[in-house]
Design a protein around this motif. Structure first.
Motif, PDB file in Angstrom:
ATOM      1  N   MET A   1      33.903  36.647  37.411  1.00 39.88           N
ATOM      2  CA  MET A   1      32.611  36.091  37.019  1.00 39.88           C
ATOM      3  C   MET A   1      32.805  34.845  36.158  1.00 39.88           C
ATOM      4  O   MET A   1      32.124  33.829  36.356  1.00 39.88           O
ATOM      5  CB  MET A   1      31.792  37.141  36.255  1.00 39.88           C
ATOM      6  N   ARG A   2      33.750  34.895  35.200  1.00 39.08           N
ATOM      7  CA  ARG A   2      34.011  33.728  34.353  1.00 39.08           C
ATOM      8  C   ARG A   2      34.514  32.551  35.187  1.00 39.08           C
ATOM      9  O   ARG A   2      34.139  31.402  34.945  1.00 39.08           O
ATOM     10  CB  ARG A   2      35.037  34.071  33.271  1.00 39.08           C
ATOM     11  N   LEU A   3      35.369  32.831  36.186  1.00 39.53           N
ATOM     12  CA  LEU A   3      35.883  31.768  37.056  1.00 39.53           C
ATOM     13  C   LEU A   3      34.745  31.137  37.855  1.00 39.53           C
ATOM     14  O   LEU A   3      34.666  29.901  37.972  1.00 39.53           O
ATOM     15  CB  LEU A   3      36.946  32.333  37.998  1.00 39.53           C
TER      16      LEU A   3
ATOM     17  N   VAL B   1      31.572  31.022  37.014  1.00 40.93           N
ATOM     18  CA  VAL B   1      30.746  30.253  36.082  1.00 40.93           C
ATOM     19  C   VAL B   1      31.441  28.939  35.729  1.00 40.93           C
ATOM     20  O   VAL B   1      30.802  27.872  35.685  1.00 40.93           O
ATOM     21  CB  VAL B   1      30.438  31.087  34.813  1.00 40.93           C
ATOM     22  N   ALA B   2      32.759  28.987  35.500  1.00 42.12           N
ATOM     23  CA  ALA B   2      33.508  27.768  35.165  1.00 42.12           C
ATOM     24  C   ALA B   2      33.453  26.765  36.313  1.00 42.12           C
ATOM     25  O   ALA B   2      33.283  25.556  36.083  1.00 42.12           O
ATOM     26  CB  ALA B   2      34.951  28.122  34.818  1.00 42.12           C
ATOM     27  N   ARG B   3      33.594  27.226  37.549  1.00 49.18           N
ATOM     28  CA  ARG B   3      33.524  26.314  38.699  1.00 49.18           C
ATOM     29  C   ARG B   3      32.130  25.709  38.830  1.00 49.18           C
ATOM     30  O   ARG B   3      31.982  24.523  39.141  1.00 49.18           O
ATOM     31  CB  ARG B   3      33.908  27.057  39.981  1.00 49.18           C
TER      32      ARG B   3
ATOM     33  N   SER C   1      35.081  40.771  35.484  1.00 50.20           N
ATOM     34  CA  SER C   1      34.712  39.850  34.422  1.00 50.20           C
ATOM     35  C   SER C   1      35.448  38.518  34.592  1.00 50.20           C
ATOM     36  O   SER C   1      34.851  37.442  34.440  1.00 50.20           O
ATOM     37  CB  SER C   1      35.044  40.475  33.069  1.00 50.20           C
ATOM     38  N   ARG C   2      36.750  38.588  34.907  1.00 51.82           N
ATOM     39  CA  ARG C   2      37.523  37.361  35.147  1.00 51.82           C
ATOM     40  C   ARG C   2      36.951  36.586  36.322  1.00 51.82           C
ATOM     41  O   ARG C   2      36.833  35.359  36.276  1.00 51.82           O
ATOM     42  CB  ARG C   2      38.992  37.694  35.418  1.00 51.82           C
TER      43      ARG C   2
ATOM     44  N   GLU D   1      37.589  44.491  34.067  1.00 55.70           N
ATOM     45  CA  GLU D   1      38.223  43.257  33.597  1.00 55.70           C
ATOM     46  C   GLU D   1      38.396  42.262  34.739  1.00 55.70           C
ATOM     47  O   GLU D   1      38.177  41.064  34.560  1.00 55.70           O
ATOM     48  CB  GLU D   1      39.578  43.563  32.950  1.00 55.70           C
TER      49      GLU D   1
END
Length: 107
Positions: free
Chosen positions: A78-80, A82-84, A75-76, A72
């Motif tokens: 990785m999402r951060l 991608v968002a940046r 994953s967080r 988890e």
């Protein structure tokens, strides 16, 4: 047929039903340390409680919980990332649009 069990293959796995160890006739009396009482051996065998039998399962659950927590977190992260990346891309597109607008107004 009356077959006695061996150490590797006891007649029964229940410690209370196993025969106590008898001293060997080839050894001299007093040559070794005194034998422990069989009640002590039975008590130590009976110490294998349900919690001890369930310890590997609890350890596996804790290990899986830790791995899920780690997954988890990854994953967080990785999402951060991608968002940046998407935010930087949007900012660049915004700057291109501003420049294009400024160039259109100037002409």
């Amino acid at each position: 047929m009356n077959i006695t069990g061996t150490i590797d293959r006891p007649l029964t796995h229940d410690p209370k039903k196993q025969a106590p160890m008898k001293p060997s006739t080839s050894e001299h009396a007093g040559s070794a340390i005194p034998d422990f009482t069989t009640t002590g051996a039975n008590a130590s065998r009976q110490n294998r409680t349900r919690e001890m039998h369930l310890m590997p399962e609890a350890l596996a659950r804790a290990h899986m919980r830790e791995r899920l927590h780690q997954a988890e977190q990854e994953s967080r992260a990785m999402r951060l990332a991608v968002a940046r990346r998407m935010q930087r891309r949007a900012e660049r597109a915004s700057m291109r649009a501003r420049r294009a607008l400024a160039m259109a107004v100037m002409q």
